[in-house]
Scaffold this motif. Structure first.
Motif, PDB file in Angstrom:
ATOM      1  N   GLU A  14       0.820  -1.208   0.000  1.00  0.00           N
ATOM      2  CA  GLU A  14       0.000   0.000   0.000  1.00  0.00           C
ATOM      3  C   GLU A  14       0.857   1.263   0.000  1.00  0.00           C
ATOM      4  O   GLU A  14       0.666   2.158  -0.825  1.00  0.00           O
ATOM      5  N   ASP A  15       1.786   1.334   0.945  1.00  0.00           N
ATOM      6  CA  ASP A  15       2.586   2.555   1.081  1.00  0.00           C
ATOM      7  C   ASP A  15       3.672   2.676   0.021  1.00  0.00           C
ATOM      8  O   ASP A  15       3.892   3.756  -0.528  1.00  0.00           O
ATOM      9  N   LEU A  16       4.373   1.578  -0.255  1.00  0.00           N
ATOM     10  CA  LEU A  16       5.530   1.648  -1.141  1.00  0.00           C
ATOM     11  C   LEU A  16       5.170   1.905  -2.612  1.00  0.00           C
ATOM     12  O   LEU A  16       5.824   2.725  -3.262  1.00  0.00           O
ATOM     13  N   PRO A  17       4.156   1.240  -3.181  1.00  0.00           N
ATOM     14  CA  PRO A  17       3.867   1.465  -4.611  1.00  0.00           C
ATOM     15  C   PRO A  17       3.563   2.922  -4.949  1.00  0.00           C
ATOM     16  O   PRO A  17       4.024   3.434  -5.979  1.00  0.00           O
ATOM     17  N   VAL A  18       2.774   3.585  -4.106  1.00  0.00           N
ATOM     18  CA  VAL A  18       2.429   4.973  -4.419  1.00  0.00           C
ATOM     19  C   VAL A  18       3.631   5.889  -4.247  1.00  0.00           C
ATOM     20  O   VAL A  18       3.762   6.903  -4.942  1.00  0.00           O
ATOM     21  N   PHE A  19       4.511   5.555  -3.319  1.00  0.00           N
ATOM     22  CA  PHE A  19       5.752   6.324  -3.180  1.00  0.00           C
ATOM     23  C   PHE A  19       6.594   6.179  -4.442  1.00  0.00           C
ATOM     24  O   PHE A  19       7.127   7.166  -4.969  1.00  0.00           O
ATOM     25  N   ILE A  20       6.734   4.955  -4.935  1.00  0.00           N
ATOM     26  CA  ILE A  20       7.549   4.706  -6.129  1.00  0.00           C
ATOM     27  C   ILE A  20       7.001   5.488  -7.318  1.00  0.00           C
ATOM     28  O   ILE A  20       7.750   6.116  -8.075  1.00  0.00           O
ATOM     29  N   THR A  21       5.684   5.456  -7.495  1.00  0.00           N
ATOM     30  CA  THR A  21       5.066   6.183  -8.604  1.00  0.00           C
ATOM     31  C   THR A  21       5.342   7.681  -8.502  1.00  0.00           C
ATOM     32  O   THR A  21       5.699   8.331  -9.490  1.00  0.00           O
ATOM     33  N   ALA A  22       5.169   8.249  -7.302  1.00  0.00           N
ATOM     34  CA  ALA A  22       5.397   9.683  -7.108  1.00  0.00           C
ATOM     35  C   ALA A  22       6.860  10.029  -7.343  1.00  0.00           C
ATOM     36  O   ALA A  22       7.176  11.049  -7.969  1.00  0.00           O
ATOM     37  N   GLN A  23       7.760   9.177  -6.871  1.00  0.00           N
ATOM     38  CA  GLN A  23       9.188   9.458  -7.009  1.00  0.00           C
ATOM     39  C   GLN A  23       9.628   9.394  -8.469  1.00  0.00           C
ATOM     40  O   GLN A  23      10.475  10.184  -8.911  1.00  0.00           O
ATOM     41  N   LYS A  24       9.054   8.497  -9.231  1.00  0.00           N
ATOM     42  CA  LYS A  24       9.400   8.413 -10.653  1.00  0.00           C
ATOM     43  C   LYS A  24       8.916   9.649 -11.413  1.00  0.00           C
ATOM     44  O   LYS A  24       9.582  10.115 -12.342  1.00  0.00           O
ATOM     45  N   LEU A  25       7.757  10.169 -11.014  1.00  0.00           N
ATOM     46  CA  LEU A  25       7.237  11.361 -11.678  1.00  0.00           C
ATOM     47  C   LEU A  25       8.028  12.600 -11.295  1.00  0.00           C
ATOM     48  O   LEU A  25       8.269  13.475 -12.135  1.00  0.00           O
ATOM     49  N   LYS A  26       8.423  12.677 -10.019  1.00  0.00           N
ATOM     50  CA  LYS A  26       9.152  13.846  -9.522  1.00  0.00           C
ATOM     51  C   LYS A  26      10.464  13.406  -8.854  1.00  0.00           C
ATOM     52  O   LYS A  26      10.624  13.499  -7.628  1.00  0.00           O
ATOM     53  N   PRO A  27      11.420  12.930  -9.656  1.00  0.00           N
ATOM     54  CA  PRO A  27      12.664  12.414  -9.069  1.00  0.00           C
ATOM     55  C   PRO A  27      13.491  13.475  -8.348  1.00  0.00           C
ATOM     56  O   PRO A  27      14.354  13.137  -7.519  1.00  0.00           O
ATOM     57  N   GLU A  28      13.236  14.742  -8.660  1.00  0.00           N
ATOM     58  CA  GLU A  28      13.997  15.809  -8.021  1.00  0.00           C
ATOM     59  C   GLU A  28      13.441  16.182  -6.648  1.00  0.00           C
ATOM     60  O   GLU A  28      14.082  16.916  -5.878  1.00  0.00           O
ATOM     61  N   ALA A  29      12.252  15.705  -6.312  1.00  0.00           N
ATOM     62  CA  ALA A  29      11.640  16.037  -5.021  1.00  0.00           C
ATOM     63  C   ALA A  29      12.424  15.415  -3.872  1.00  0.00           C
ATOM     64  O   ALA A  29      12.995  14.328  -3.997  1.00  0.00           O
ATOM     65  N   LYS A  30      12.423  16.106  -2.751  1.00  0.00           N
ATOM     66  CA  LYS A  30      13.104  15.595  -1.561  1.00  0.00           C
ATOM     67  C   LYS A  30      12.246  14.520  -0.895  1.00  0.00           C
ATOM     68  O   LYS A  30      11.021  14.566  -0.949  1.00  0.00           O
ATOM     69  N   ILE A  31      12.895  13.557  -0.269  1.00  0.00           N
ATOM     70  CA  ILE A  31      12.200  12.405   0.331  1.00  0.00           C
ATOM     71  C   ILE A  31      12.215  12.542   1.843  1.00  0.00           C
ATOM     72  O   ILE A  31      13.271  12.772   2.457  1.00  0.00           O
ATOM     73  N   ILE A  32      11.043  12.403   2.445  1.00  0.00           N
ATOM     74  CA  ILE A  32      10.942  12.440   3.903  1.00  0.00           C
ATOM     75  C   ILE A  32      10.109  11.249   4.375  1.00  0.00           C
ATOM     76  O   ILE A  32       9.282  10.703   3.643  1.00  0.00           O
ATOM     77  N   ALA A  33      10.350  10.844   5.601  1.00  0.00           N
ATOM     78  CA  ALA A  33       9.600   9.757   6.234  1.00  0.00           C
ATOM     79  C   ALA A  33       9.670   9.961   7.733  1.00  0.00           C
ATOM     80  O   ALA A  33      10.490  10.735   8.229  1.00  0.00           O
ATOM     81  N   LYS A  34       8.794   9.281   8.460  1.00  0.00           N
ATOM     82  CA  LYS A  34       8.849   9.429   9.916  1.00  0.00           C
ATOM     83  C   LYS A  34      10.033   8.646  10.473  1.00  0.00           C
ATOM     84  O   LYS A  34      10.483   7.656   9.896  1.00  0.00           O
ATOM     85  N   LYS A  35      10.531   9.101  11.594  1.00  0.00           N
ATOM     86  CA  LYS A  35      11.632   8.417  12.255  1.00  0.00           C
ATOM     87  C   LYS A  35      11.160   7.055  12.721  1.00  0.00           C
ATOM     88  O   LYS A  35      10.113   6.936  13.370  1.00  0.00           O
TER      89      LYS A  35
END
Length: 365
Positions: free
Chosen positions: A142-163
């Motif tokens: 659920e969480d990972l596929p949508v992250f991958i899709t977003a990252q491929k579209l906007k590879p220059e975006a910064k990545i954040i996640a909870k500690k």
């Protein structure tokens, strides 16, 4: 504070369930986009275009079942707020985007006001948030596929996640984005957040947990370079719960019997890439429903899974995943609390009838 809120929401969830109330689709990101521009939600890409999917059923008396999936998109959310303890994302007007979390407690509470929180940090620029639900199944599918899709579209975006200490997520980030991500323990607001629609792709808002075939495809494609079945001997593996909260009484004796029959025992202690490598060479996987069965994702087509259906449960999560991965799934009904000698013997007899018990079963597979 976060713990108190979880307790309060758990009480609300029970009340909602008792009253038969369910969430609606007007708290998903596509609804915010359709309502008006004041929510700061912009459509910028497409995530999945799968409509009706027909599955052969191995977990019920039905021959087939059909999931009707809505089209899913990628969005940019201006001035989005993120409540990191439970990965909750709010639009600029402060309304919860229910699909931002895999936790059904929040999806069920679509019309119950959530506690307001004030972001402690404001991040300028564009970001992608990797939700980390510390459950292997929900995170991977659920969480990972949508992250991958977003990252491929906007590879220059910064990545954040909870500690977090959740090892699979940390393994993933360190392998693919070393030095390019930040783990946060504060509630934040960011100038621009990119996210793909999630809940709408799980069958329908009324069916929490349905696996979307596109999400399975996205994850398998991303890890394709690590999914090369070796030439080692094919393994029979049992997923053990011994020493854990949901371990049935007497399971340890079954584990010892399985070891004697050539089964290896998997206890979930491996890292993400260790599991990917290990399960490529598993020909027979036996275990009760639980996050470890998510490793069906890495198994070779034609492999077999025997799900020990505790108290006869027929949850569709793993049968759907097996169908998408061309893995054959069988069910064995067993009680959940205690496995005495007769129950263990019944499990053994059914494994034997499937050809997975007694000597080298590789010729029977």
């Amino acid at each position: 504070m976060a713990k108190k809120i979880r307790v309060l929401n758990a009480v609300k969830r029970k009340l909602f369930n008792k009253l038969g109330l369910r969430y609606r689709d007007n708290y998903f990101v596509d609804a915010f986009y359709k309502k008006n521009s004041r929510n700061g939600v912009l459509k910028i890409g497409e995530h999945a275009d799968t409509n009706n999917v027909v599955l052969d059923c191995s977990d019920s008396n039905d021959e087939q079942k059909v999931y009707s999936f809505p089209k899913r998109y990628i969005y940019e959310i201006k001035d989005a707020s993120i409540w990191t303890p439970d990965n909750l994302i709010f639009c600029s007007s402060g309304k919860l985007i229910a699909e931002s979390t895999a936790l059904s407690v929040y999806r069920l509470l679509w019309e119950v006001p959530l506690p307001e929180f004030k972001a402690k940090k404001y991040l300028s620029g564009q970001y992608i948030y990797l939700a980390i639900n510390e459950n292997y199944y929900h995170w991977l599918l659920e969480d990972l596929p949508v992250f991958i899709t977003a990252q491929k579209l906007k590879p220059e975006a910064k990545i954040i996640a909870k500690k977090t200490q959740f090892r699979p997520a940390l393994d993933f980030l360190e392998k693919f984005f070393p030095g390019r991500y930040a783990l946060l323990d504060d509630d934040i607001k960011c100038e621009s957040l990119v996210m793909a629609a999630k809940t709408g792709g799980m069958g329908a808002p009324h069916d929490h947990g349905v696996v979307h075939p596109k999400d399975v495809e996205i994850v398998r494609d991303w890890f394709a370079d690590y999914m090369n079945p070796g030439k080692r001997g094919r393994k029979k593996v049992y997923v053990s719960r011994v020493g854990r909260r949901r371990s049935p009484e007497g399971e340890e004796k079954l584990v010892n019997r399985l070891k004697a029959e050539g089964f290896e025992i998997f206890d979930g202690s491996m890292g993400l890439f260790e599991q990917i490598e290990y399960f490529q060479d598993v020909e027979v996987l036996v275990g009760a429903s639980g996050a470890a069965l998510t490793n069906i994702l890495w198994m070779a087509p034609g492999s077999k899974v025997v799900k020990l259906a505790l108290d006869g449960e027929r949850l569709h999560f793993f049968s759907d995943l097996a169908f998408y991965c061309d893995v054959i799934l069988h069910n064995i009904d067993v009680p959940s609390c205690a496995w005495n000698d007769s129950i263990r013997e019944s499990i053994e007899l059914q494994l034997n009838s499937l050809g997975f018990w007694g000597g080298d079963s590789s010729e029977k597979l």
